[in-house]
Design an enzyme around this catalytic site. Structure first.
Site, PDB file in Angstrom:
ATOM      1  N   LYS A 101       0.837  -1.202   0.000  1.00  0.00           N
ATOM      2  CA  LYS A 101       0.000   0.000   0.000  1.00  0.00           C
ATOM      3  C   LYS A 101       0.874   1.256   0.000  1.00  0.00           C
ATOM      4  O   LYS A 101       1.931   1.315   0.627  1.00  0.00           O
ATOM      5  CB  LYS A 101      -0.944   0.004   1.205  1.00  0.00           C
ATOM      6  CG  LYS A 101      -2.045  -1.084   1.136  1.00  0.00           C
ATOM      7  CD  LYS A 101      -3.063  -0.810   0.067  1.00  0.00           C
ATOM      8  CE  LYS A 101      -4.030  -1.951  -0.164  1.00  0.00           C
ATOM      9  NZ  LYS A 101      -5.070  -2.072   0.850  1.00  0.00           N
ATOM     10  N   ARG A 136      -3.946  -9.956   4.885  1.00  0.00           N
ATOM     11  CA  ARG A 136      -4.166 -10.107   3.440  1.00  0.00           C
ATOM     12  C   ARG A 136      -2.901  -9.623   2.735  1.00  0.00           C
ATOM     13  O   ARG A 136      -2.561  -8.440   2.802  1.00  0.00           O
ATOM     14  CB  ARG A 136      -5.387  -9.295   2.991  1.00  0.00           C
ATOM     15  CG  ARG A 136      -5.715  -9.430   1.514  1.00  0.00           C
ATOM     16  CD  ARG A 136      -6.930  -8.581   1.146  1.00  0.00           C
ATOM     17  NE  ARG A 136      -7.279  -8.750  -0.263  1.00  0.00           N
ATOM     18  CZ  ARG A 136      -6.762  -8.025  -1.261  1.00  0.00           C
ATOM     19  NH1 ARG A 136      -5.856  -7.088  -0.997  1.00  0.00           N
ATOM     20  NH2 ARG A 136      -7.127  -8.240  -2.512  1.00  0.00           N
TER      21      ARG A 136
END
Length: 259
Positions: A204, A238
């Site tokens: 991210k 995840r």
């Protein structure tokens, strides 16, 4: 939870696994490295990604879910979609978990479909429309905002009959770097401790952009953050890099035993 993107345009692995042969091979790799859940994503939700219909998602998925279940019956399959029709298709193919990034906001039939299938449902915090998904909103207190959202949505899900709920605070979706670091630091307060918490920070931008690095060059930093959220009660990670996350999980387990 290992990520299996079927998209040609995902931000870090687009086009690598968008045919059934390569996708099945990657699913096997993820499982061998320690994944317990394979999260199949037929649609990219990165900023400025192309919008797909449910029909196109279903075409991309093809027979992959049933193939994975046949080859690896122990694997759990989650399907990353905000369409009720895609969920119905996946349910008939043998999927195990609904991973809806929209919190039921992008398809009015989603909560009813989740109730009908009786599958576990991953509820993610996100802005209220597809068009505003990545708009940065200034929240007075991001932790309070997420918990307010979770409270409202879980109440609706319970009313519909959905009892198996997993919470995802929605890293990478319409939140500032500062808010996301606050979410990391206050993970233990997210979700009231009632439901399992899924954390998805893999590759991210709130991690790599401030460091001037690329999405593929932040493993060390990501694993430190994974360890931090595990110590605060996170239950599911995840990730793209299952092997590295598995090492972190084993180290965390060892630390817990010692303490």
């Amino acid at each position: 939870m290992g990520i299996l993107n079927l998209t040609p345009d995902s931000f870090s692995d687009g086009g690598k696994f968008n045919n059934e042969k390569s996708a099945l091979f990657h699913a096997e790799k993820l499982l061998k490295e320690g994944a317990e859940i394979i999260d199949i994503g037929p649609q990219s939700t990165r900023p400025n990604a192309g919008f797909l219909s449910s029909e196109e998602e279903i075409r991309r998925i093809g027979t992959l879910i049933s193939q994975i279940k046949k080859e690896f019956p122990e694997a759990l399959i989650s399907l990353d979609t905000f369409y009720a029709e895609t969920v119905k298709f996946g349910f008939n193919e043998g999927m195990d978990i609904i991973n809806d990034i929209s919190g039921g906001q992008y398809d009015d039939a989603m909560f009813d479909t989740a109730a009908e299938t009786k599958l576990p449902y991953i509820l993610m915090h996100v802005n209220p429309s597809y068009e505003t998904m990545h708009d940065k909103i200034q929240f007075e207190d991001i932790t309070l905002e997420i918990n307010r959202y979770f409270s409202e949505k879980t109440s609706r899900l319970l009313e519909k009959g959905v009892k198996d709920i997993i919470l995802d605070p929605g890293f990478g979706f319409g939140k500032t770097v500062e808010d996301q670091m606050k979410m990391i630091n206050e993970t233990e307060y997210l979700g009231f401790g009632r439901w399992p918490l899924l954390i998805g920070i893999s590759r991210k931008s709130f991690i790599y952009k401030p460091l001037g690095k690329s999405a593929l060059d932040i493993n060390e930093e990501t694993q430190k953050l994974h360890m931090k959220v595990l110590h605060q009660g996170a239950k599911i990670l995840r990730v793209h890099d299952v092997l590295e996350a598995q090492k972190t999980r084993l180290e965390f387990n060892a630390q817990k035993i010692k303490s």
